[in-house]
Design an enzyme around this catalytic site. Sequence first.
Site, PDB file in Angstrom:
ATOM      1  N   HIS A  70      -2.134   1.056   8.053  1.00  0.00           N
ATOM      2  CA  HIS A  70      -3.547   1.165   7.658  1.00  0.00           C
ATOM      3  C   HIS A  70      -4.232  -0.198   7.709  1.00  0.00           C
ATOM      4  CE1 HIS A  70      -1.130   4.238   5.434  1.00  0.00           C
ATOM      5  NE2 HIS A  70      -1.940   5.026   6.119  1.00  0.00           N
ATOM      6  N   HIS A  72       0.832  -1.202   0.000  1.00  0.00           N
ATOM      7  CA  HIS A  72       0.000   0.000   0.000  1.00  0.00           C
ATOM      8  C   HIS A  72       0.870   1.257   0.000  1.00  0.00           C
ATOM      9  CE1 HIS A  72      -2.799   2.946   2.195  1.00  0.00           C
ATOM     10  NE2 HIS A  72      -3.073   2.975   0.914  1.00  0.00           N
TER      11      HIS A  72
HETATM   12  S1  FES Z   1       1.070   1.061   4.358  1.00  0.00           S
HETATM   13 FE1  FES Z   1       0.249  -0.885   4.872  1.00  0.00          FE
HETATM   14  S2  FES Z   1      -1.877  -0.623   4.802  1.00  0.00           S
HETATM   15 FE2  FES Z   1      -1.077   1.323   4.287  1.00  0.00          FE
END
Ligand code: FES
Length: 173
Positions: free
Chosen positions: A116, A97
């Site tokens: 997140h 992500h």
């Molecule tokens: S950096 Fe891992 S869920 Fe956003």
Amino acid sequence: MTLSRRNFFKLTGLGAAAAATPGAFAQNAMPGSADAGRQAYPVQPIARLDALVVNQPLDFAYPDAGSACQLLRLGHAVPGGIGPQQDIVAYSILCPHMGCPTSYESSSRRYKCGCHFSVFDPEMGGQQVIGQATQDLPRVLLELDDDGSIRAVGMVGLVYGRQSNVMVQEVSA
Ligand code: FES
């Protein structure tokens, strides 16, 4: 209209370029793919089979020092697993992500990202289970030598923040 592989090479001229440059698209790199233009992956010893403890990850870096990965023996056969029990896998631990490091939680047998809250399943090829990420954890391809040493030989999936896992180095004349 569908574009065949042959016509793709004709239209782009990449077929001639590849033919004129032996090894230009070595291994798994396809023109236009995320790995196009990369060098061949390094072959890197990681650990010995008899040193692995089930459900305890082992840190290493691959394909270079800036790419944190973990080797994991799961204790039962899993897709893509190597070794006598087909239970040894390895992944980049950088969350696809936004690049936060994920942590392996031995009780749930999941990689979890604290930024997140994405969750990934190492027993299913690093597949994302839930969260903000839209990709699975990049998987490190492994081989087991006859002497019991495990080595990394490539990757499937792009390490976070990279256009290619292994970049082509400029060669000065
Ligand atoms: S950096 Fe891992 S869920 Fe956003």
